[in-house]
Design a protein around this motif. Structure first.
Motif, PDB file in Angstrom:
ATOM      1  N   GLU A 327      15.375 -61.511  -9.372  1.00 43.98           N
ATOM      2  CA  GLU A 327      14.496 -62.288  -8.503  1.00 43.98           C
ATOM      3  C   GLU A 327      13.081 -61.727  -8.577  1.00 43.98           C
ATOM      4  O   GLU A 327      12.843 -60.556  -8.292  1.00 43.98           O
ATOM      5  CB  GLU A 327      15.000 -62.251  -7.053  1.00 43.98           C
ATOM      6  N   HIS A 329      10.093 -63.079  -6.880  1.00 43.58           N
ATOM      7  CA  HIS A 329       9.369 -63.999  -6.015  1.00 43.58           C
ATOM      8  C   HIS A 329       8.829 -63.265  -4.796  1.00 43.58           C
ATOM      9  O   HIS A 329       9.294 -62.168  -4.457  1.00 43.58           O
ATOM     10  CB  HIS A 329      10.275 -65.151  -5.567  1.00 43.58           C
ATOM     11  N   GLN A 379       5.770 -67.568  -7.106  1.00 41.05           N
ATOM     12  CA  GLN A 379       7.029 -68.113  -6.594  1.00 41.05           C
ATOM     13  C   GLN A 379       7.237 -67.756  -5.120  1.00 41.05           C
ATOM     14  O   GLN A 379       8.316 -67.310  -4.711  1.00 41.05           O
ATOM     15  CB  GLN A 379       8.216 -67.615  -7.432  1.00 41.05           C
ATOM     16  N   LYS A 381       8.081 -68.104  -1.405  1.00 43.21           N
ATOM     17  CA  LYS A 381       8.988 -68.980  -0.670  1.00 43.21           C
ATOM     18  C   LYS A 381       8.259 -69.677   0.480  1.00 43.21           C
ATOM     19  O   LYS A 381       8.512 -70.844   0.776  1.00 43.21           O
ATOM     20  CB  LYS A 381      10.173 -68.180  -0.136  1.00 43.21           C
TER      21      LYS A 381
END
Length: 422
Positions: A327, A329, A379, A381
Motif C-alpha cells: 500500500e 497511499h 493516492q 483516501k
C-alpha cells in the motif's frame, strides 16, 4: 557526474516498499518456526572466510572484497552469512544456552566481486537461516519445509526442490578418490579452477558452471554409491519426513554445494518456469554442516541452514506476474488557500501525524487545482481544503476521494474520523 559502483543498485522508493513487505513477512514467518534474529558485522576477519568457506572456493579465491585496516589487519566484507553466524555462536558460547538447538536467522547485505548479471549483484541482500546444535533428520526436514513455506507464502507455485546426501566425512574419502580417478585422464580439457580442484576438492568439479556440459560430468561416480550405512540411514530418514509432510522433491546424485563445509543433506530450490530466464533457475540453496564449528575452533556441534537472495525472489515474483499487496497511499491530503491557512496546516499536519495519520500537504505554492492533482498522485483516501472560512469556523469538509462524499468536522475531530476509517 559520479555514478553508482558497478554491480550495485539503488533501491528507489517504489521498490523499497516491496522490500519492506517481503522482510516483514519473513520476520513474521520466522517467529512461527521459533527462529530468532541475529545481526553480525558487515566485515569480519579474512581468516574467518578463508577457513570457514574454504580456501579452494571461488568465493575465497576470486570474489571477496578484502582490505587492510589501519592496524594492518586483513578484513573482508562478508560474502555469505553462515561463517559469521557460526563465529558468533562460538564466541558467545551459545552451545551453553538452555534452549537447543539454537535457531537463528539473518538478513542483510553481502558482497562478492563477480560478473554482474540479471538478479546477481556485487552487493546483494541475503536472508538466511541456521539451526545449530542438533543432528536430527527431523530438523533437516523442518528447514526444507521452511524453504518451501517461504516461497509458497508469496504465491509462487512452479517450485522444484532438489536434494542429495553428500555423506559424512568417512563416506567422502572414498568418493573423492573415485572422482579423481574419473576426471584425471581428461582434466586437461577442463578449466583452470577444475584442474586445481582435482587435488583439493574434486566434488566441486561437479558444481562447475564452465564445464557442466563436459561428457564426463554425466558419467561421474554418484555419491549415493559411496554412502556408508550411517549416511544412508540419515538420508532415508530425511526423505521419509518430507514424504510425511507431503513435500515433493527430486534426488539429484550430482548436487553438491559450492562451499566446503557441507555434509549429509544438501539441497536447492529451483524455479521451474519457462518465463524465468527461460530455464529452471536456482532460487535458494543450503545444507548440513557437521565440521564447520570445529574448523573455526568451536565445539563439536552440527548445524543446517540455507540462504536466499531477496533480489532473486523479486525476479521470481515478477516472472510469475505476482503483485505484492503493498500500500502506497496517504490517509489524508491537506490543500490550502492563503497564507494563514498554509500556516495553520503546518500545525495540523504535526498533530495528525502524532495521532497516527499518514498525511501531507503542498509545499510548492500550487493553485488549488494543482494541489488536488497532487492528492490524486499520492493516492490520498481523504482530502480537506482549508481557507479563511474554515479557519474562522474551525471546521472543514473531509472528502472521501473514492465515494466523493463529504462530512463536515471540527479540526480536532479529524484524527479520530480518519483513524477509524469512516
Amino acid at each position: 557526474m559520479i555514478n553508482i559502483p558497478r554491480g550495485t543498485q539503488d533501491i528507489l522508493p517504489e521498490s523499497s516498499a516491496k522490500w519492506r513487505y517481503i522482510e516483514s513477512k519473513l520476520h513474521d514467518l520466522m517467529s512461527c518456526y521459533n527462529y530468532e534474529e541475529i545481526r553480525t558485522p558487515i566485515f569480519e576477519s579474512t581468516e574467518l572466510f578463508a577457513r570457514g568457506v574454504g580456501d579452494s572456493t571461488d568465493v575465497v579465491q576470486k570474489e571477496m572484497y578484502t582490505f587492510k585496516d589501519k592496524g594492518d589487519r586483513s578484513l573482508t566484507l562478508r560474502p555469505e552469512g553462515t561463517a559469521a553466524v557460526v563465529r558468533s555462536y562460538i564466541e558467545n558460547k551459545m552451545q551453553g544456552l538452555p534452549n537447543q538447538p539454537v535457531k537463528l536467522y539473518y538478513n542483510g547485505p553481502m558482497f562478492r566481486y563477480e560478473r554482474k548479471q540479471k538478479g546477481r549483484y556485487r552487493q546483494f541482500n541475503q536472508f538466511g537461516v541456521e539451526a545449530i546444535g542438533a543432528e536430527d533428520p527431523s530438523i533437516d526436514a523442518e528447514v526444507l519445509a521452511l524453504v518451501m513455506h517461504i516461497y509458497q507464502s508469496f504465491g509462487l507455485k512452479n517450485l522444484k526442490l532438489v536434494i542429495n546426501s553428500i555423506g559424512d566425512a568417512e563416506s567422502r574419502v572414498e568418493y573423492q578418490q573415485a572422482l579423481r580417478d574419473h576426471f584425471k585422464p581428461v582434466i586437461h580439457n577442463y578449466c583452470a579452477d577444475c584442474q586445481k580442484r582435482i587435488d583439493t576438492n574434486p566434488m566441486r568439479i561437479l558444481d562447475c558452471k564452465v564445464d557442466r556440459n563436459q561428457p564426463e560430468m554425466k558419467t561421474a561416480p554418484s555419491i549415493t554409491d559411496y554412502l556408508n550405512d550411517t549416511s544412508k540411514a540419515y538420508f532415508e530418514s530425511v526423505k521419509a519426513h518430507l514424504d510425511r509432510l507431503c513435500i515433493p522433491y527430486e534426488v539429484d546424485p550430482n548436487l553438491v554445494r559450492g562451499l566446503d563445509y557441507y555434509t549429509h543433506t544438501a539441497f536447492e530450490l529451483m524455479m521451474d518456469s519457462k518465463d524465468y530466464d527461460g530455464a529452471i533457475t536456482t532460487l535458494c540453496g543450503g545444507g548440513r554442516y557437521n565440521g564447520l564449528l570445529e574448523l573455526l575452533d568451536g565445539p563439536k556441534q552440527t548445524g543446517i541452514g540455507f540462504a536466499l537472495s531477496i533480489e532473486r525472489l523479486l525476479l521470481a515474483l515478477e516472472a510469475e506476474g505476482i503483485e505484492l499487496p503493498v500500500e502506497n497511499h496517504l490517509d489524508l491530503f491537506i490543500a490550502t488557500m492563503g497564507e494563514a491557512a498554509d500556516d495553520y496546516a503546518v500545525k495540523l499536519l504535526n498533530d495528525l501525524r502524532h495521532a497516527g495519520v499518514k498525511v501531507d500537504k503542498d509545499y510548492l505554492s500550487r493553485k488549488l487545482k494543482g494541489q488536488m492533482k497532487q492528492a490524486d498522485r499520492l493516492q490520498a483516501k481523504y482530502t480537506i481544503v482549508i481557507g479563511d472560512q474554515e479557519l474562522e469556523q474551525q471546521q472543514v469538509a473531509v472528502k472521501n476521494m473514492e465515494t466523493g462524499q463529504s462530512e463536515t468536522l471540527k479540526f480536532e475531530e479529524i484524527a479520530s474520523y480518519i483513524t477509524k476509517g469512516a
